[in-house]
Design an enzyme around this catalytic site. Structure first.
Site, PDB file in Angstrom:
ATOM      1  N   LYS A  22       0.318   2.826  11.177  1.00  0.00           N
ATOM      2  CA  LYS A  22      -1.098   2.589  11.522  1.00  0.00           C
ATOM      3  C   LYS A  22      -1.552   1.241  10.968  1.00  0.00           C
ATOM      4  O   LYS A  22      -2.167   0.438  11.681  1.00  0.00           O
ATOM      5  CB  LYS A  22      -1.955   3.688  10.920  1.00  0.00           C
ATOM      6  CG  LYS A  22      -3.445   3.406  10.887  1.00  0.00           C
ATOM      7  CD  LYS A  22      -4.276   4.561  10.364  1.00  0.00           C
ATOM      8  CE  LYS A  22      -4.403   4.546   8.882  1.00  0.00           C
ATOM      9  NZ  LYS A  22      -5.438   3.648   8.335  1.00  0.00           N
ATOM     10  N   ASN A  23      -1.214   0.993   9.689  1.00  0.00           N
ATOM     11  CA  ASN A  23      -1.767  -0.185   9.021  1.00  0.00           C
ATOM     12  C   ASN A  23      -1.052  -1.480   9.374  1.00  0.00           C
ATOM     13  O   ASN A  23      -1.422  -2.542   8.901  1.00  0.00           O
ATOM     14  CB  ASN A  23      -1.818   0.039   7.503  1.00  0.00           C
ATOM     15  CG  ASN A  23      -2.875   1.076   7.147  1.00  0.00           C
ATOM     16  OD1 ASN A  23      -3.691   1.458   7.986  1.00  0.00           O
ATOM     17  ND2 ASN A  23      -2.828   1.568   5.926  1.00  0.00           N
ATOM     18  N   CYS A 119     -17.366   3.378   2.885  1.00  0.00           N
ATOM     19  CA  CYS A 119     -16.732   4.569   3.485  1.00  0.00           C
ATOM     20  C   CYS A 119     -16.595   5.581   2.359  1.00  0.00           C
ATOM     21  O   CYS A 119     -16.931   5.322   1.212  1.00  0.00           O
ATOM     22  CB  CYS A 119     -15.411   4.194   4.132  1.00  0.00           C
ATOM     23  SG  CYS A 119     -14.037   4.248   3.024  1.00  0.00           S
ATOM     24  N   ARG A 124     -15.859  -0.841  -0.547  1.00  0.00           N
ATOM     25  CA  ARG A 124     -14.943  -1.625   0.300  1.00  0.00           C
ATOM     26  C   ARG A 124     -15.628  -2.861   0.904  1.00  0.00           C
ATOM     27  O   ARG A 124     -15.736  -3.013   2.112  1.00  0.00           O
ATOM     28  CB  ARG A 124     -14.330  -0.745   1.373  1.00  0.00           C
ATOM     29  CG  ARG A 124     -13.592   0.424   0.740  1.00  0.00           C
ATOM     30  CD  ARG A 124     -12.913   1.308   1.731  1.00  0.00           C
ATOM     31  NE  ARG A 124     -11.710   0.660   2.283  1.00  0.00           N
ATOM     32  CZ  ARG A 124     -10.968   1.235   3.222  1.00  0.00           C
ATOM     33  NH1 ARG A 124     -11.303   2.408   3.708  1.00  0.00           N
ATOM     34  NH2 ARG A 124      -9.894   0.618   3.681  1.00  0.00           N
ATOM     35  N   ASP A 307      -2.491   5.100  -1.011  1.00  0.00           N
ATOM     36  CA  ASP A 307      -2.509   5.994   0.165  1.00  0.00           C
ATOM     37  C   ASP A 307      -1.597   7.201   0.000  1.00  0.00           C
ATOM     38  O   ASP A 307      -1.605   8.087   0.853  1.00  0.00           O
ATOM     39  CB  ASP A 307      -2.102   5.226   1.429  1.00  0.00           C
ATOM     40  CG  ASP A 307      -3.141   4.193   1.800  1.00  0.00           C
ATOM     41  OD1 ASP A 307      -2.850   3.346   2.664  1.00  0.00           O
ATOM     42  OD2 ASP A 307      -4.235   4.199   1.196  1.00  0.00           O
ATOM     43  N   ARG A 399      -7.165  10.388  12.376  1.00  0.00           N
ATOM     44  CA  ARG A 399      -7.313   8.927  12.312  1.00  0.00           C
ATOM     45  C   ARG A 399      -5.970   8.275  11.995  1.00  0.00           C
ATOM     46  O   ARG A 399      -5.698   7.161  12.415  1.00  0.00           O
ATOM     47  CB  ARG A 399      -8.313   8.542  11.227  1.00  0.00           C
ATOM     48  CG  ARG A 399      -9.708   9.017  11.500  1.00  0.00           C
ATOM     49  CD  ARG A 399     -10.680   8.388  10.557  1.00  0.00           C
ATOM     50  NE  ARG A 399     -10.479   6.940  10.506  1.00  0.00           N
ATOM     51  CZ  ARG A 399     -11.250   6.127   9.815  1.00  0.00           C
ATOM     52  NH1 ARG A 399     -12.246   6.602   9.108  1.00  0.00           N
ATOM     53  NH2 ARG A 399     -11.037   4.829   9.816  1.00  0.00           N
TER      54      ARG A 399
HETATM   55  C1  EPZ Z   1      -5.927  -1.419   3.450  1.00  0.00           C
HETATM   56  O1  EPZ Z   1      -7.326  -1.283   3.358  1.00  0.00           O
HETATM   57  C2  EPZ Z   1      -5.450  -0.170   4.161  1.00  0.00           C
HETATM   58  N1  EPZ Z   1      -6.025  -0.119   5.507  1.00  0.00           N
HETATM   59  C3  EPZ Z   1      -5.856   1.068   3.355  1.00  0.00           C
HETATM   60  O2  EPZ Z   1      -5.323   2.204   4.018  1.00  0.00           O
HETATM   61  C4  EPZ Z   1      -5.221   0.959   1.968  1.00  0.00           C
HETATM   62  O3  EPZ Z   1      -5.632   2.057   1.189  1.00  0.00           O
HETATM   63  C5  EPZ Z   1      -5.671  -0.346   1.303  1.00  0.00           C
HETATM   64  O4  EPZ Z   1      -5.335  -1.469   2.143  1.00  0.00           O
HETATM   65  C6  EPZ Z   1      -5.004  -0.557  -0.045  1.00  0.00           C
HETATM   66  O5  EPZ Z   1      -3.623  -0.537   0.099  1.00  0.00           O
HETATM   67  C7  EPZ Z   1      -5.512  -0.919   6.471  1.00  0.00           C
HETATM   68  O6  EPZ Z   1      -4.579  -1.682   6.250  1.00  0.00           O
HETATM   69  C8  EPZ Z   1      -6.134  -0.823   7.825  1.00  0.00           C
HETATM   70  P1  EPZ Z   1      -8.123  -3.683   0.393  1.00  0.00           P
HETATM   71  P2  EPZ Z   1      -8.219  -2.552   2.925  1.00  0.00           P
HETATM   72  O7  EPZ Z   1      -8.936  -4.761   1.012  1.00  0.00           O
HETATM   73  O8  EPZ Z   1      -7.557  -3.807   3.347  1.00  0.00           O
HETATM   74  C9  EPZ Z   1     -11.490  -4.421  -2.825  1.00  0.00           C
HETATM   75  C10 EPZ Z   1      -5.326   4.401   4.773  1.00  0.00           C
HETATM   76  O9  EPZ Z   1      -5.454   5.479   4.169  1.00  0.00           O
HETATM   77  N2  EPZ Z   1     -11.931  -5.506  -1.944  1.00  0.00           N
HETATM   78  O10 EPZ Z   1      -6.696  -3.952   0.051  1.00  0.00           O
HETATM   79  O11 EPZ Z   1      -9.605  -2.301   3.358  1.00  0.00           O
HETATM   80  C11 EPZ Z   1     -11.675  -3.051  -2.191  1.00  0.00           C
HETATM   81  O12 EPZ Z   1     -12.975  -2.569  -2.427  1.00  0.00           O
HETATM   82  C12 EPZ Z   1      -6.224   3.242   4.444  1.00  0.00           C
HETATM   83  O13 EPZ Z   1      -4.458   4.163   5.659  1.00  0.00           O
HETATM   84  C13 EPZ Z   1     -12.977  -6.326  -2.353  1.00  0.00           C
HETATM   85  O14 EPZ Z   1     -13.547  -6.160  -3.434  1.00  0.00           O
HETATM   86  O15 EPZ Z   1      -8.137  -2.425   1.347  1.00  0.00           O
HETATM   87  C14 EPZ Z   1     -10.617  -2.218  -2.880  1.00  0.00           C
HETATM   88  O16 EPZ Z   1     -11.126  -1.757  -4.119  1.00  0.00           O
HETATM   89  C15 EPZ Z   1      -7.271   3.616   3.411  1.00  0.00           C
HETATM   90  N3  EPZ Z   1     -13.376  -7.348  -1.536  1.00  0.00           N
HETATM   91  C16 EPZ Z   1      -9.495  -3.207  -3.145  1.00  0.00           C
HETATM   92  O17 EPZ Z   1     -10.067  -4.523  -3.003  1.00  0.00           O
HETATM   93  C17 EPZ Z   1     -12.782  -7.584  -0.320  1.00  0.00           C
HETATM   94  O18 EPZ Z   1     -13.184  -8.538   0.380  1.00  0.00           O
HETATM   95  C18 EPZ Z   1      -8.331  -3.110  -2.156  1.00  0.00           C
HETATM   96  O19 EPZ Z   1      -8.918  -3.134  -0.877  1.00  0.00           O
HETATM   97  C19 EPZ Z   1     -11.720  -6.738   0.077  1.00  0.00           C
HETATM   98  C20 EPZ Z   1     -11.304  -5.711  -0.751  1.00  0.00           C
END
Ligand code: EPZ
Length: 420
Positions: A22-23, A119, A124, A307, A399
């Site tokens: 998915k990701n 969410c 996020r 995850d 999802r």
């Molecule tokens: C990706 O989400 C994945 N989704 C998530 O999978 C996964 O849990 C996550 O990476 C971490 O591995 C997809 O790839 C579509 P992040 P993403 O930006 O990119 C903070 C699932 O279950 N952050 O790596 O949205 C954020 O709040 C889903 O398949 C900021 O502060 O996650 C978090 O605490 C859930 N500012 C941390 O970084 C930003 O601009 C990691 O978030 C971006 C992120």
């Protein structure tokens, strides 16, 4: 709203195949915007989130469809007039829609994309996505809940992420491939899905080096061409299926996985007493007589993936001893805990830490899914629990898992989907 009904106690045996990731599929579908023409993707999982991304692309004017209901092939045609906008109605249902931002600004010079909002698992924010685009010369304004981005021509620059972000790295990478000059991105996410996106972009004519490490360099090019690509297997779905073997006391071969993408979770399953072996392009998990408690700390790849935290917590709830689980990525990713309590688990939360005392057994009960991986955790616990477990609100599950209940029943689980 459907529910999943499980009668626990069946040890799972047999073979099952992991679906496409998915990701990886979500950013790769968005990357089609970077080229004129039609890109074809195989092994695209049939998931609600993928359907949403296709809908976002259609809303902009792309021809974005799955070939047939049951096909794993999707095509995205980007010709003629594209309206570079992603509306709140769609983005609020799937935050990864924000991945169209980078490609739109790079290719069409402007984008109007709804802020995703928070969410269930956390706030996020996307501040790092915007920081990166600004570093490449984009003009960014936030108005009425939308990101308005403009750039006549993006220019290469240096982007140093304050936070390691998977989709942030992907968004900025997709913008930089058409920027004039060289971009250096530092403190990047190293997930296999980031590497896969770079592979696809390079097949389209981009010049990206270092994907999969924390420093990615990109030499901008004038244009990209459409691509044909098969999406890599989903390591989180595969890991979830391995845990299903472990928690049910079974022996399952999960086929079509990339073992080196799963080192951290495989190591934890081995520590818990499981026997994991590579076999025929897959991984076999054989459960031990007695599961041992292990400690888990989620960190960015190649560390233990957030995850998989909820799934391992379900396993630890029936292991011998006490397991300490630290969730370091998201601030609210323990919502499966109160539901696991309903099944008899003994878990105490202290801030970002959950202390799981293994219990002899779980007993079935009606429980409620709260988010994608929590749904999987409750189904896994239901496989072990005595009696019947009903998991409601499985739209969360749909999802990110492709017909998980069919895959599990194919391995001998007593599990079915019912209209709630
Ligand atoms: C990706 O989400 C994945 N989704 C998530 O999978 C996964 O849990 C996550 O990476 C971490 O591995 C997809 O790839 C579509 P992040 P993403 O930006 O990119 C903070 C699932 O279950 N952050 O790596 O949205 C954020 O709040 C889903 O398949 C900021 O502060 O996650 C978090 O605490 C859930 N500012 C941390 O970084 C930003 O601009 C990691 O978030 C971006 C992120």
């Amino acid at each position: 709203m459907d529910k999943i009904v499980i009668k626990g106690g069946q040890a799972l045996h047999g073979e099952v195949q992991a679906s496409g990731a998915k990701n990886a599929a979500l950013p790769i579908l968005a990357s089609a915007l970077l080229a004129d023409g039609t890109s074809t993707y195989r092994n695209v999982p049939d998931l609600a989130d993928v359907a949403t991304m296709l809908k976002v692309l259609r809303t902009m004017g792309c021809d974005a469809e799955r070939n047939t209901e049951t096909s794993d092939v999707c095509q995205v045609g980007v010709n003629g007039h594209i309206t570079p906008e992603a509306p709140y109605e769609l983005v609020k249902t799937m935050r990864a829609s924000v991945l169209v931002l980078g490609p739109l600004v790079a290719r069409f010079g402007r984008a109007r994309v709804s802020m995703p909002g928070g969410c269930a698992i956390g706030a996020r924010p996307i501040d790092q996505h915007l920081k990166g685009l600004k570093a490449l010369g984009a003009d960014i304004h936030l108005t009425e809940g939308y990101v308005e981005a403009q750039a006549k021509q993006l220019k290469g620059g240096t982007v140093n992420f304050d936070v390691i972000t998977v989709t942030g790295t992907e968004n900025v990478m997709m913008a930089a491939v058409l920027a004039k000059g060289r971009t250096v991105m530092e403190n990047c996410a190293r997930e296999p899905e980031v590497e896969e996106l770079a592979k696809v972009l390079n097949k389209m004519g981009a010049r990206i080096e270092g994907a999969g490490t924390s420093i990615i360099t990109i030499q901008g090019v004038d244009g990209l061409k459409p691509v044909e690509h098969a999406i890599l297997p989903d390591r989180i779905e595969a890991g979830t299926l391995l845990v299903a073997a472990a928690i049910s006391g079974g022996d399952v071969l999960v086929k079509r996985v990339v073992p080196e993408h799963m080192d951290a979770m495989v190591e934890k399953l081995r520590e818990a007493g499981c026997t994991l072996t590579a076999e025929g392009g897959g991984l076999r998990c054989k459960a031990p007589q007695r599961l041992e408690a292990v400690n888990i700390t989620t960190t960015e790849h190649p560390g233990f993936p957030t995850d998989m935290q909820a799934q391992l917590m379900a396993l630890m709830s029936v292991s011998q001893g006490t397991s300490v689980i630290n969730e370091n990525i998201f601030e609210n990713r323990f919502m499966h805990v109160p539901e696991l309590h309903r099944l008899g688990a003994d878990i105490t939360i202290q801030g970002h830490t959950a202390v799981v005392k293994g219990v002899k057994g779980l007993s079935g009960a009606p429980v409620m899914a709260t988010d994608l991986r929590a749904s999987a955790s409750l189904i896994l616990a239901g496989l072990r629990a005595e009696g019947r477990t009903d998991v409601s609100r499985v739209y969360h599950l749909d999802r990110g898992y492709e017909r998980l209940e069919r895959k599990l029943s194919g391995l001998g689980a007593d599990i079915r989907r019912e209209k709630a």
